[in-house]
Motif scaffolding. Structure first.
Motif, PDB file in Angstrom:
ATOM      1  N   VAL A  46     -28.443  -4.192 -46.140  1.00  0.00           N
ATOM      2  CA  VAL A  46     -29.395  -3.404 -45.365  1.00  0.00           C
ATOM      3  C   VAL A  46     -30.227  -4.276 -44.424  1.00  0.00           C
ATOM      4  O   VAL A  46     -30.582  -3.840 -43.335  1.00  0.00           O
ATOM      5  CB  VAL A  46     -30.286  -2.556 -46.293  1.00  0.00           C
ATOM      6  N   ASP A  47     -30.517  -5.519 -44.809  1.00  0.00           N
ATOM      7  CA  ASP A  47     -31.281  -6.400 -43.927  1.00  0.00           C
ATOM      8  C   ASP A  47     -30.507  -6.707 -42.635  1.00  0.00           C
ATOM      9  O   ASP A  47     -31.106  -6.863 -41.579  1.00  0.00           O
ATOM     10  CB  ASP A  47     -31.644  -7.708 -44.635  1.00  0.00           C
ATOM     11  N   GLU A  48     -29.175  -6.802 -42.745  1.00  0.00           N
ATOM     12  CA  GLU A  48     -28.361  -7.026 -41.556  1.00  0.00           C
ATOM     13  C   GLU A  48     -28.455  -5.821 -40.617  1.00  0.00           C
ATOM     14  O   GLU A  48     -28.514  -5.975 -39.400  1.00  0.00           O
ATOM     15  CB  GLU A  48     -26.897  -7.243 -41.933  1.00  0.00           C
ATOM     16  N   PHE A  49     -28.464  -4.632 -41.194  1.00  0.00           N
ATOM     17  CA  PHE A  49     -28.587  -3.419 -40.400  1.00  0.00           C
ATOM     18  C   PHE A  49     -29.918  -3.406 -39.656  1.00  0.00           C
ATOM     19  O   PHE A  49     -29.974  -3.148 -38.452  1.00  0.00           O
ATOM     20  CB  PHE A  49     -28.470  -2.187 -41.307  1.00  0.00           C
ATOM     21  N   ASP A  50     -30.994  -3.694 -40.361  1.00  0.00           N
ATOM     22  CA  ASP A  50     -32.319  -3.738 -39.735  1.00  0.00           C
ATOM     23  C   ASP A  50     -32.362  -4.776 -38.612  1.00  0.00           C
ATOM     24  O   ASP A  50     -32.955  -4.538 -37.562  1.00  0.00           O
ATOM     25  CB  ASP A  50     -33.395  -4.056 -40.772  1.00  0.00           C
ATOM     26  N   ALA A  51     -31.708  -5.924 -38.828  1.00  0.00           N
ATOM     27  CA  ALA A  51     -31.687  -6.975 -37.809  1.00  0.00           C
ATOM     28  C   ALA A  51     -30.917  -6.514 -36.573  1.00  0.00           C
ATOM     29  O   ALA A  51     -31.318  -6.797 -35.441  1.00  0.00           O
ATOM     30  CB  ALA A  51     -31.070  -8.248 -38.380  1.00  0.00           C
ATOM     31  N   LEU A  52     -29.809  -5.786 -36.758  1.00  0.00           N
ATOM     32  CA  LEU A  52     -29.046  -5.275 -35.625  1.00  0.00           C
ATOM     33  C   LEU A  52     -29.867  -4.274 -34.814  1.00  0.00           C
ATOM     34  O   LEU A  52     -29.874  -4.309 -33.577  1.00  0.00           O
ATOM     35  CB  LEU A  52     -27.761  -4.593 -36.109  1.00  0.00           C
ATOM     36  N   ILE A  53     -30.560  -3.392 -35.494  1.00  0.00           N
ATOM     37  CA  ILE A  53     -31.397  -2.405 -34.803  1.00  0.00           C
ATOM     38  C   ILE A  53     -32.509  -3.116 -34.029  1.00  0.00           C
ATOM     39  O   ILE A  53     -32.770  -2.800 -32.865  1.00  0.00           O
ATOM     40  CB  ILE A  53     -32.002  -1.399 -35.804  1.00  0.00           C
ATOM     41  N   GLN A  54     -33.140  -4.085 -34.657  1.00  0.00           N
ATOM     42  CA  GLN A  54     -34.219  -4.811 -33.989  1.00  0.00           C
ATOM     43  C   GLN A  54     -33.698  -5.595 -32.789  1.00  0.00           C
ATOM     44  O   GLN A  54     -34.347  -5.646 -31.749  1.00  0.00           O
ATOM     45  CB  GLN A  54     -34.934  -5.751 -34.967  1.00  0.00           C
ATOM     46  N   ALA A  55     -32.521  -6.197 -32.924  1.00  0.00           N
ATOM     47  CA  ALA A  55     -31.937  -6.939 -31.804  1.00  0.00           C
ATOM     48  C   ALA A  55     -31.687  -6.006 -30.620  1.00  0.00           C
ATOM     49  O   ALA A  55     -31.916  -6.375 -29.467  1.00  0.00           O
ATOM     50  CB  ALA A  55     -30.637  -7.609 -32.236  1.00  0.00           C
ATOM     51  N   GLY A  56     -31.235  -4.786 -30.897  1.00  0.00           N
ATOM     52  CA  GLY A  56     -31.040  -3.810 -29.829  1.00  0.00           C
ATOM     53  C   GLY A  56     -32.347  -3.441 -29.158  1.00  0.00           C
ATOM     54  O   GLY A  56     -32.430  -3.339 -27.934  1.00  0.00           O
ATOM     55  N   LYS A  57     -33.400  -3.272 -29.956  1.00  0.00           N
ATOM     56  CA  LYS A  57     -34.712  -2.940 -29.399  1.00  0.00           C
ATOM     57  C   LYS A  57     -35.266  -4.080 -28.553  1.00  0.00           C
ATOM     58  O   LYS A  57     -35.900  -3.849 -27.526  1.00  0.00           O
ATOM     59  CB  LYS A  57     -35.705  -2.644 -30.523  1.00  0.00           C
ATOM     60  N   ASP A  58     -35.033  -5.315 -28.979  1.00  0.00           N
ATOM     61  CA  ASP A  58     -35.600  -6.487 -28.310  1.00  0.00           C
ATOM     62  C   ASP A  58     -34.764  -6.982 -27.129  1.00  0.00           C
ATOM     63  O   ASP A  58     -35.234  -7.805 -26.351  1.00  0.00           O
ATOM     64  CB  ASP A  58     -35.755  -7.646 -29.303  1.00  0.00           C
ATOM     65  N   SER A  59     -33.536  -6.487 -26.987  1.00  0.00           N
ATOM     66  CA  SER A  59     -32.649  -7.017 -25.956  1.00  0.00           C
ATOM     67  C   SER A  59     -33.134  -6.616 -24.561  1.00  0.00           C
ATOM     68  O   SER A  59     -33.722  -5.559 -24.383  1.00  0.00           O
ATOM     69  CB  SER A  59     -31.221  -6.520 -26.173  1.00  0.00           C
ATOM     70  N   PRO A  60     -32.890  -7.495 -23.593  1.00  0.00           N
ATOM     71  CA  PRO A  60     -33.272  -7.152 -22.215  1.00  0.00           C
ATOM     72  C   PRO A  60     -32.343  -6.068 -21.674  1.00  0.00           C
ATOM     73  O   PRO A  60     -31.172  -6.018 -22.035  1.00  0.00           O
ATOM     74  CB  PRO A  60     -33.085  -8.466 -21.460  1.00  0.00           C
ATOM     75  N   HIS A  61     -32.874  -5.229 -20.845  1.00  0.00           N
ATOM     76  CA  HIS A  61     -32.082  -4.148 -20.268  1.00  0.00           C
ATOM     77  C   HIS A  61     -32.086  -4.275 -18.762  1.00  0.00           C
ATOM     78  O   HIS A  61     -33.112  -4.567 -18.157  1.00  0.00           O
ATOM     79  CB  HIS A  61     -32.649  -2.786 -20.677  1.00  0.00           C
ATOM     80  N   ARG A  62     -30.947  -4.059 -18.169  1.00  0.00           N
ATOM     81  CA  ARG A  62     -30.812  -4.158 -16.724  1.00  0.00           C
ATOM     82  C   ARG A  62     -31.280  -2.850 -16.090  1.00  0.00           C
ATOM     83  O   ARG A  62     -30.881  -1.776 -16.519  1.00  0.00           O
ATOM     84  CB  ARG A  62     -29.342  -4.410 -16.389  1.00  0.00           C
ATOM     85  N   PRO A  63     -32.121  -2.941 -15.056  1.00  0.00           N
ATOM     86  CA  PRO A  63     -32.546  -1.717 -14.373  1.00  0.00           C
ATOM     87  C   PRO A  63     -31.350  -1.006 -13.750  1.00  0.00           C
ATOM     88  O   PRO A  63     -30.415  -1.644 -13.285  1.00  0.00           O
ATOM     89  CB  PRO A  63     -33.496  -2.196 -13.279  1.00  0.00           C
ATOM     90  N   LEU A  64     -31.392   0.299 -13.752  1.00  0.00           N
ATOM     91  CA  LEU A  64     -30.294   1.075 -13.201  1.00  0.00           C
ATOM     92  C   LEU A  64     -30.583   1.457 -11.756  1.00  0.00           C
ATOM     93  O   LEU A  64     -31.205   2.469 -11.480  1.00  0.00           O
ATOM     94  CB  LEU A  64     -30.053   2.330 -14.028  1.00  0.00           C
ATOM     95  N   THR A  65     -30.141   0.608 -10.866  1.00  0.00           N
ATOM     96  CA  THR A  65     -30.271   0.909  -9.447  1.00  0.00           C
ATOM     97  C   THR A  65     -29.128   1.848  -9.050  1.00  0.00           C
ATOM     98  O   THR A  65     -28.180   2.056  -9.814  1.00  0.00           O
ATOM     99  CB  THR A  65     -30.179  -0.379  -8.614  1.00  0.00           C
ATOM    100  N   SER A  66     -29.210   2.388  -7.852  1.00  0.00           N
ATOM    101  CA  SER A  66     -28.130   3.241  -7.358  1.00  0.00           C
ATOM    102  C   SER A  66     -26.810   2.487  -7.336  1.00  0.00           C
ATOM    103  O   SER A  66     -25.759   3.037  -7.656  1.00  0.00           O
ATOM    104  CB  SER A  66     -28.451   3.749  -5.953  1.00  0.00           C
ATOM    105  N   LYS A  67     -26.860   1.208  -6.987  1.00  0.00           N
ATOM    106  CA  LYS A  67     -25.649   0.393  -6.944  1.00  0.00           C
ATOM    107  C   LYS A  67     -25.025   0.262  -8.336  1.00  0.00           C
ATOM    108  O   LYS A  67     -23.809   0.393  -8.500  1.00  0.00           O
ATOM    109  CB  LYS A  67     -25.960  -0.984  -6.371  1.00  0.00           C
ATOM    110  N   VAL A  68     -25.860   0.005  -9.353  1.00  0.00           N
ATOM    111  CA  VAL A  68     -25.365  -0.123 -10.723  1.00  0.00           C
ATOM    112  C   VAL A  68     -24.719   1.189 -11.164  1.00  0.00           C
ATOM    113  O   VAL A  68     -23.616   1.204 -11.717  1.00  0.00           O
ATOM    114  CB  VAL A  68     -26.503  -0.528 -11.687  1.00  0.00           C
ATOM    115  N   LEU A  69     -25.390   2.310 -10.910  1.00  0.00           N
ATOM    116  CA  LEU A  69     -24.847   3.610 -11.298  1.00  0.00           C
ATOM    117  C   LEU A  69     -23.537   3.903 -10.568  1.00  0.00           C
ATOM    118  O   LEU A  69     -22.592   4.428 -11.165  1.00  0.00           O
ATOM    119  CB  LEU A  69     -25.860   4.717 -11.032  1.00  0.00           C
ATOM    120  N   ASP A  70     -23.464   3.554  -9.290  1.00  0.00           N
ATOM    121  CA  ASP A  70     -22.225   3.753  -8.535  1.00  0.00           C
ATOM    122  C   ASP A  70     -21.076   2.948  -9.136  1.00  0.00           C
ATOM    123  O   ASP A  70     -19.949   3.442  -9.255  1.00  0.00           O
ATOM    124  CB  ASP A  70     -22.411   3.364  -7.070  1.00  0.00           C
ATOM    125  N   GLU A  71     -21.351   1.704  -9.518  1.00  0.00           N
ATOM    126  CA  GLU A  71     -20.309   0.864 -10.110  1.00  0.00           C
ATOM    127  C   GLU A  71     -19.844   1.429 -11.450  1.00  0.00           C
ATOM    128  O   GLU A  71     -18.657   1.419 -11.759  1.00  0.00           O
ATOM    129  CB  GLU A  71     -20.801  -0.576 -10.277  1.00  0.00           C
TER     130      GLU A  71
END
Length: 82
Positions: A46-71
């Motif tokens: 279960v600790d591995e599961f919690d770590a995976l969820i936290q890593a997803g929350k903490d990960s950087p996210h790329r802004p979705l520009t029109s160009k990104v959405l088009d691609e």
């Protein structure tokens, strides 16, 4: 990778989940954001599961520009034609 809107995903959730389990994830577009439906193996502890969820929350996210959405759209359409 398949791309669809939330309305389409709602009506096809079972099929999209089955596809994700078979290694074919789906990008769902909602309000200028991406939601990716993909299968993940369950961790052994279960600790591995919690770590995976936290890593997803903490990960950087790329802004979705029109160009990104088009691609994303072009890639999804090209893959759907195969």
């Amino acid at each position: 990778m398949k791309t669809c809107a939330v309305s389409e995903a709602k009506s096809k959730l079972g099929k999209l989940a089955d596809a994700a389990i078979q290694g074919r994830p789906t990008v769902i577009l909602r309000g200028g954001k991406l939601v990716i439906l993909q299968a993940c193996d369950l961790p052994d502890h279960v600790d591995e599961f919690d770590a995976l969820i936290q890593a997803g929350k903490d990960s950087p996210h790329r802004p979705l520009t029109s160009k990104v959405l088009d691609e994303i759209w072009k890639r999804g359409r090209a893959l759907a034609r195969r």
